[in-house]
Write a protein that holds these residues in place. Sequence first.
Motif, PDB file in Angstrom:
ATOM      1  N   SER A  28      11.201   3.174 -10.527  1.00 25.32           N
ATOM      2  CA  SER A  28      10.861   3.200  -9.100  1.00 25.32           C
ATOM      3  C   SER A  28      10.164   1.886  -8.755  1.00 25.32           C
ATOM      4  O   SER A  28       9.854   1.099  -9.642  1.00 25.32           O
ATOM      5  CB  SER A  28       9.874   4.333  -8.786  1.00 25.32           C
ATOM      6  OG  SER A  28      10.410   5.556  -9.146  1.00 25.32           O
ATOM      7  N   LEU A  29       9.865   1.674  -7.482  1.00 22.35           N
ATOM      8  CA  LEU A  29       9.164   0.450  -7.112  1.00 22.35           C
ATOM      9  C   LEU A  29       7.651   0.678  -7.128  1.00 22.35           C
ATOM     10  O   LEU A  29       7.151   1.644  -6.568  1.00 22.35           O
ATOM     11  CB  LEU A  29       9.622  -0.018  -5.733  1.00 22.35           C
ATOM     12  CG  LEU A  29      11.040  -0.593  -5.708  1.00 22.35           C
ATOM     13  CD1 LEU A  29      11.454  -0.926  -4.286  1.00 22.35           C
ATOM     14  CD2 LEU A  29      11.146  -1.829  -6.611  1.00 22.35           C
ATOM     15  N   MET A  30       6.959  -0.230  -7.808  1.00 24.54           N
ATOM     16  CA  MET A  30       5.501  -0.162  -7.873  1.00 24.54           C
ATOM     17  C   MET A  30       4.916  -0.962  -6.716  1.00 24.54           C
ATOM     18  O   MET A  30       5.512  -1.937  -6.254  1.00 24.54           O
ATOM     19  CB  MET A  30       4.976  -0.788  -9.167  1.00 24.54           C
ATOM     20  CG  MET A  30       5.523  -0.201 -10.428  1.00 24.54           C
ATOM     21  SD  MET A  30       4.746  -0.991 -11.863  1.00 24.54           S
ATOM     22  CE  MET A  30       3.430   0.169 -12.165  1.00 24.54           C
ATOM     23  N   ALA A  31       3.725  -0.567  -6.283  1.00 19.35           N
ATOM     24  CA  ALA A  31       3.038  -1.267  -5.194  1.00 19.35           C
ATOM     25  C   ALA A  31       1.709  -1.808  -5.689  1.00 19.35           C
ATOM     26  O   ALA A  31       1.129  -1.301  -6.660  1.00 19.35           O
ATOM     27  CB  ALA A  31       2.817  -0.310  -4.030  1.00 19.35           C
ATOM     28  N   LEU A  32       1.226  -2.830  -5.016  1.00 18.32           N
ATOM     29  CA  LEU A  32      -0.086  -3.382  -5.350  1.00 18.32           C
ATOM     30  C   LEU A  32      -1.134  -2.277  -5.252  1.00 18.32           C
ATOM     31  O   LEU A  32      -1.152  -1.513  -4.286  1.00 18.32           O
ATOM     32  CB  LEU A  32      -0.426  -4.520  -4.384  1.00 18.32           C
ATOM     33  CG  LEU A  32      -1.703  -5.311  -4.694  1.00 18.32           C
ATOM     34  CD1 LEU A  32      -1.520  -6.154  -5.953  1.00 18.32           C
ATOM     35  CD2 LEU A  32      -2.066  -6.217  -3.514  1.00 18.32           C
ATOM     36  N   ALA A  33      -2.011  -2.201  -6.247  1.00 19.26           N
ATOM     37  CA  ALA A  33      -2.983  -1.113  -6.312  1.00 19.26           C
ATOM     38  C   ALA A  33      -4.328  -1.514  -5.722  1.00 19.26           C
ATOM     39  O   ALA A  33      -5.366  -1.005  -6.121  1.00 19.26           O
ATOM     40  CB  ALA A  33      -3.141  -0.667  -7.765  1.00 19.26           C
ATOM     41  N   ASP A  34      -4.328  -2.438  -4.777  1.00 20.66           N
ATOM     42  CA  ASP A  34      -5.586  -2.945  -4.232  1.00 20.66           C
ATOM     43  C   ASP A  34      -5.315  -3.474  -2.816  1.00 20.66           C
ATOM     44  O   ASP A  34      -4.169  -3.534  -2.381  1.00 20.66           O
ATOM     45  CB  ASP A  34      -6.112  -4.070  -5.139  1.00 20.66           C
ATOM     46  CG  ASP A  34      -7.622  -4.236  -5.031  1.00 20.66           C
ATOM     47  OD1 ASP A  34      -8.209  -3.827  -4.018  1.00 20.66           O
ATOM     48  OD2 ASP A  34      -8.214  -4.795  -5.980  1.00 20.66           O
ATOM     49  N   PHE A  35      -6.371  -3.874  -2.123  1.00 21.50           N
ATOM     50  CA  PHE A  35      -6.175  -4.472  -0.805  1.00 21.50           C
ATOM     51  C   PHE A  35      -5.457  -5.812  -0.976  1.00 21.50           C
ATOM     52  O   PHE A  35      -5.879  -6.640  -1.789  1.00 21.50           O
ATOM     53  CB  PHE A  35      -7.515  -4.705  -0.114  1.00 21.50           C
ATOM     54  CG  PHE A  35      -8.268  -3.438   0.169  1.00 21.50           C
ATOM     55  CD1 PHE A  35      -7.828  -2.565   1.165  1.00 21.50           C
ATOM     56  CD2 PHE A  35      -9.390  -3.109  -0.566  1.00 21.50           C
ATOM     57  CE1 PHE A  35      -8.519  -1.388   1.426  1.00 21.50           C
ATOM     58  CE2 PHE A  35     -10.082  -1.929  -0.314  1.00 21.50           C
ATOM     59  CZ  PHE A  35      -9.638  -1.069   0.686  1.00 21.50           C
ATOM     60  N   PRO A  36      -4.381  -6.057  -0.198  1.00 21.54           N
ATOM     61  CA  PRO A  36      -3.635  -7.315  -0.328  1.00 21.54           C
ATOM     62  C   PRO A  36      -4.527  -8.551  -0.197  1.00 21.54           C
ATOM     63  O   PRO A  36      -4.325  -9.539  -0.904  1.00 21.54           O
ATOM     64  CB  PRO A  36      -2.630  -7.249   0.817  1.00 21.54           C
ATOM     65  CG  PRO A  36      -2.483  -5.802   1.138  1.00 21.54           C
ATOM     66  CD  PRO A  36      -3.789  -5.150   0.799  1.00 21.54           C
ATOM     67  N   GLU A  37      -5.551  -8.485   0.677  1.00 21.86           N
ATOM     68  CA  GLU A  37      -6.436  -9.641   0.873  1.00 21.86           C
ATOM     69  C   GLU A  37      -7.082 -10.092  -0.427  1.00 21.86           C
ATOM     70  O   GLU A  37      -7.355 -11.274  -0.608  1.00 21.86           O
ATOM     71  CB  GLU A  37      -7.555  -9.299   1.867  1.00 21.86           C
ATOM     72  CG  GLU A  37      -7.094  -9.026   3.286  1.00 21.86           C
ATOM     73  CD  GLU A  37      -6.488  -7.634   3.468  1.00 21.86           C
ATOM     74  OE1 GLU A  37      -6.578  -6.807   2.530  1.00 21.86           O
ATOM     75  OE2 GLU A  37      -5.902  -7.389   4.534  1.00 21.86           O
TER      76      GLU A  37
END
Length: 157
Positions: A140-149
Amino acid sequence: MKRGRLDVEVSGQRVVLVGRIDDSVTLGELAAQLPAGALVLDTAGVTFVNSIGMREWIRLTRALAARGAPVTLERVADVMMTQMNLIPELRKTVQIASFHAQYACPSCGAEATPLIDAVAHRAELRSLLPPLVPCDECASLMALADFPERYLMIFSD
Ligand SMILES: [Zn+2]
């Protein structure tokens, strides 16, 4: 060379840093010992950096910027990225080619710190959009686990 708890390995124009960038490390005068011309700094092996270490890192990047030759950061460690994003001046003095970031998979819960290609994803990163990355466990697609900033501010104008 050994700098406190940090190992600095130079081969050609490539400088590999491994270990801790903390109060045991002085980096200000390291620039004078590195080869002239464009340099690539690889910090994938940096496991820890604190505020004193970050001050030394800024001294190093300033000294390298003053030489006028480009400095490219490759495989920037996760811990370095979150610290460097707090320091606006680094947006001007270094170019990041690739970096590690904490990702999580929404499907299976796996966590990873994949390497993100900052050149290929330049447009998204400038808009603070972290690219999605395939999960090693379930595809599956993983996403960043934190605020993008916390990771991507350094790419914005
Ligand atoms: Zn998964």
